[in-house]
Scaffold this motif. Sequence first.
Motif, mmCIF file in Angstrom:
data_model
loop_
_atom_site.group_PDB
_atom_site.id
_atom_site.type_symbol
_atom_site.label_atom_id
_atom_site.label_comp_id
_atom_site.label_asym_id
_atom_site.label_seq_id
_atom_site.Cartn_x
_atom_site.Cartn_y
_atom_site.Cartn_z
ATOM 1 N N TYR A 107 44.232 28.109 54.449
ATOM 2 C CA TYR A 107 42.846 28.138 54.900
ATOM 3 C C TYR A 107 41.942 28.971 54.005
ATOM 4 O O TYR A 107 40.746 29.060 54.248
ATOM 5 C CB TYR A 107 42.772 28.667 56.335
ATOM 6 N N GLY A 108 42.491 29.610 52.974
ATOM 7 C CA GLY A 108 41.659 30.369 52.052
ATOM 8 C C GLY A 108 40.987 31.572 52.676
ATOM 9 O O GLY A 108 39.995 32.063 52.142
ATOM 10 N N CYS A 109 41.492 32.053 53.813
ATOM 11 C CA CYS A 109 40.868 33.187 54.489
ATOM 12 C C CYS A 109 41.454 34.515 54.029
ATOM 13 O O CYS A 109 40.897 35.573 54.322
ATOM 14 C CB CYS A 109 41.026 33.058 56.000
ATOM 15 N N GLY A 110 42.565 34.464 53.328
ATOM 16 C CA GLY A 110 43.119 35.677 52.750
ATOM 17 C C GLY A 110 44.187 36.330 53.603
ATOM 18 O O GLY A 110 44.487 35.911 54.712
ATOM 19 N N SER A 111 44.738 37.405 53.048
ATOM 20 C CA SER A 111 45.813 38.166 53.684
ATOM 21 C C SER A 111 45.390 39.605 53.846
ATOM 22 O O SER A 111 44.683 40.171 53.005
ATOM 23 C CB SER A 111 47.080 38.103 52.817
ATOM 24 N N ILE A 112 45.840 40.239 54.895
ATOM 25 C CA ILE A 112 45.541 41.649 55.133
ATOM 26 C C ILE A 112 46.173 42.541 54.066
ATOM 27 O O ILE A 112 45.727 43.675 53.846
ATOM 28 C CB ILE A 112 46.021 42.053 56.544
ATOM 29 N N GLU A 113 47.186 42.033 53.372
ATOM 30 C CA GLU A 113 47.838 42.844 52.347
ATOM 31 C C GLU A 113 46.966 43.023 51.110
ATOM 32 O O GLU A 113 47.122 44.006 50.376
ATOM 33 C CB GLU A 113 49.190 42.233 51.953
ATOM 34 N N ILE A 114 46.014 42.119 50.863
ATOM 35 C CA ILE A 114 45.187 42.207 49.655
ATOM 36 C C ILE A 114 44.181 43.355 49.747
ATOM 37 O O ILE A 114 44.126 44.202 48.839
ATOM 38 C CB ILE A 114 44.497 40.862 49.382
ATOM 39 N N PRO A 115 43.356 43.469 50.799
ATOM 40 C CA PRO A 115 42.506 44.670 50.891
ATOM 41 C C PRO A 115 43.320 45.948 51.032
ATOM 42 O O PRO A 115 42.891 47.010 50.565
ATOM 43 C CB PRO A 115 41.641 44.402 52.128
ATOM 44 N N HIS A 116 44.479 45.854 51.662
ATOM 45 C CA HIS A 116 45.378 47.016 51.728
ATOM 46 C C HIS A 116 45.706 47.508 50.330
ATOM 47 O O HIS A 116 45.627 48.709 50.037
ATOM 48 C CB HIS A 116 46.662 46.627 52.471
ATOM 49 N N ASN A 117 46.063 46.604 49.443
ATOM 50 C CA ASN A 117 46.392 46.985 48.075
ATOM 51 C C ASN A 117 45.189 47.606 47.362
ATOM 52 O O ASN A 117 45.325 48.570 46.603
ATOM 53 C CB ASN A 117 46.874 45.769 47.291
ATOM 54 N N LYS A 118 44.013 47.030 47.578
ATOM 55 C CA LYS A 118 42.810 47.518 46.913
ATOM 56 C C LYS A 118 42.561 48.980 47.238
ATOM 57 O O LYS A 118 42.275 49.779 46.345
ATOM 58 C CB LYS A 118 41.593 46.677 47.309
ATOM 59 N N VAL A 119 42.682 49.360 48.506
ATOM 60 C CA VAL A 119 42.421 50.746 48.892
ATOM 61 C C VAL A 119 43.424 51.682 48.228
ATOM 62 O O VAL A 119 43.066 52.780 47.779
ATOM 63 C CB VAL A 119 42.444 50.895 50.425
ATOM 64 N N HIS A 120 44.672 51.265 48.143
ATOM 65 C CA HIS A 120 45.680 52.086 47.466
ATOM 66 C C HIS A 120 45.255 52.403 46.037
ATOM 67 O O HIS A 120 45.360 53.539 45.575
ATOM 68 C CB HIS A 120 47.026 51.367 47.460
ATOM 69 N N LEU A 121 44.769 51.394 45.306
ATOM 70 C CA LEU A 121 44.408 51.595 43.909
ATOM 71 C C LEU A 121 43.086 52.336 43.758
ATOM 72 O O LEU A 121 42.916 53.137 42.840
ATOM 73 C CB LEU A 121 44.362 50.262 43.160
ATOM 74 N N VAL A 122 42.130 52.064 44.657
ATOM 75 C CA VAL A 122 40.842 52.755 44.601
ATOM 76 C C VAL A 122 41.036 54.253 44.802
ATOM 77 O O VAL A 122 40.401 55.070 44.131
ATOM 78 C CB VAL A 122 39.876 52.181 45.664
ATOM 79 N N VAL A 123 41.912 54.636 45.712
ATOM 80 C CA VAL A 123 42.129 56.051 46.003
ATOM 81 C C VAL A 123 43.098 56.680 45.009
ATOM 82 O O VAL A 123 42.975 57.859 44.668
ATOM 83 C CB VAL A 123 42.660 56.228 47.442
ATOM 84 N N GLY A 124 44.058 55.897 44.518
ATOM 85 C CA GLY A 124 45.158 56.487 43.761
ATOM 86 C C GLY A 124 44.897 56.717 42.294
ATOM 87 O O GLY A 124 45.185 57.787 41.756
#
Length: 673
Positions: free
Chosen positions: A296-313
């Motif tokens: 459905y192209g709506c995405g996965s909760i794991e993708i924004p999860h990953n983004k926050v890890h990298l933004v903070v880390g």
Amino acid sequence: MSKPYNITGLKGLHPRLEIRDLAKDEVQFTLFINALDTIKQPDYRPKPARFQELGGIHGLPYEKWSGDPEAPDSMPNGIWGGYCNHQSVLFPVWHRPYVLSVEQSIGEAAIRLAKRWTEDTEHVDEATRAKWIDAAERLRFPFWDWTSQETLDKGLPDVLKPQVFQFTLPDGTKTDPIENPLSFHRFGNVQPDGFKDQIFKTSMQQDQAMSYFKSWTRTYRWPSSNVSPIEDYVKINALLQGGEKDVGSVRQLRSQIGNLFCYPAPGETEEHQRPSIWDEFSNSLFTPDKAGWDGYGCGSIEIPHNKVHLVVGGLGDMANNDYAGFDPIFYLHHCNIDRILAFWEYTYNKFWVAEGYYKKGGDGKPIPFTQPEGTWDEANNADINENSELQPFRTASGDYWKPKDTRFPNKPDTLHTGYTYPDIVATVNGEERRVSLSNPLPESDEKVHECKATIQAHFGVLEKHSIGNLTLIESHAAIPKGHGIVPNYRRFYTFVELVNHAFSGSYSLQLLYKDKVVGTFDVLTRSDATQCASCRIRRKAGGHVRGVIDIPDEVVEDIIQSQSENIGDSPEVETIADAIKSQINVRLVNAGGNILADAVGQPGVPGLGSQSAPGTQLEATIRPVMRLGSAQAGRKLSTKLTMDGPASKLGITYFNHASHGEFLVGDREWKSV
């Protein structure tokens, strides 16, 4: 042999608060900070409830958690492969009891502190004592809402940054000053086993950087590449808020989370699709072809999860799963992931992993999902379903938690975990609406769409309008029953497939328009030296992660305006797609922001460089796969309202997806620079 530390949750049902809201409650915040500081002490008892012991569950030191001393182990003696449950249908549900374990430890410590601080009845009256005991019993672990307007306006909450706290106790005395335990974790005299420095350098990268995990005696966020680093909180805020070089992660995070609530209502799907919808939502390794549908192209909760890890880390602990569990912000971040999961499973309560997925036109029997290449305690392609064991977390009965135990934690008919979340509130059709986890589940499709509308409005994806004031020429595709389309609008997005372990650490793919980052896809992984059994096998097998990056509507509109001579007033969708592909540039960067590779072209072909630029051609096995896609947006029509009225504000659903081919056009190729 010590007894298991069972994860039962705390007594009573109380909300987890946003960290900035918790900080406004002087009594609870005093208890929270001091309790967190208490469980960080190396002599804290019970040992399994120590912060460092709990942090080690997520990665290093790859030892059996002391809270589950008799855990079975399929690995050879002396080897422990970890508890990795990322890129799996178990990803969000495994982290639920994990966050609960930290909440339980802090709650227990807070209750003991409140009782100790108020036991001197000569200086503490009964009302004050009752106030502090009640505050301790109501205390739940907070979440950091990285999608909030306050995060967009002000960046990382100040309470998460280094500072010294001093508190007033019930008897009126002051505590000794303490370093903010939310800002980092200090390992003490003995570092956990297995810590190793990580070099961010490959044959495709000229600049190198080092994460000095072996030398650092505490956790760091966006540290400089030094043995004695400086943390760059200005950089973190710039990434969150945006600026001249990028649009800001908060805006993309809001869109990504909002899109998670654009899945259709259960009645608009077929029975065999529902477990696969959970698959697509829950992780970045979803395989929709298994179920005979295209997603459905709506995405996965794991993708924004990953983004926050990298933004903070950055080069620090949060950007490497072997070390992330030691940074206190990890749990505030995952508490927010759990909050989003709670509202998603409330809204889409019929979408679930269950016993497995179904083949369209098959025999009607469920086919279990599998854990790719297994984990430390599972064989290759072991079956995964709602009865899988979520080790190392045990319930009050001593059995392991199972995915079905994690569902709707504040409901009386499931395992009682003692927490809930504040309502999500938004203005829809000029009225304030809210979604409350304490309300009855939305059973009808219309109720689901009402929930969707409120949550989409909260995250800013409900409003969709004509792009560029154009009249789009659309194909005569079917419109879902009971829906009306948003006229002259299409959502454009890039489907991305990346090799998880391509660059010996976490990295990001960035989309750029006019030299400004307008979207990213982030890969969170461990280094080549990791002891994580499943990660090492996946790397050897060349495991891939998949997801979508939205092209922001304002970028699409700007491209249409700048390319108006070529596009015209009534363009085919394919014409706009070609214009987008010609104007968007792409590059890969590592966790520290250094460029790994660019998609470059010959002179005259849009790109960030030219073929004459120095660099090495990226190996074919690790080149990103990118395809441009688009979809129409529709809204469910209320039985009471029409498309001309407030029904236009019901929840968005994407449909009529179209593929516009490879994203990189012309003579572009991937090269390092």
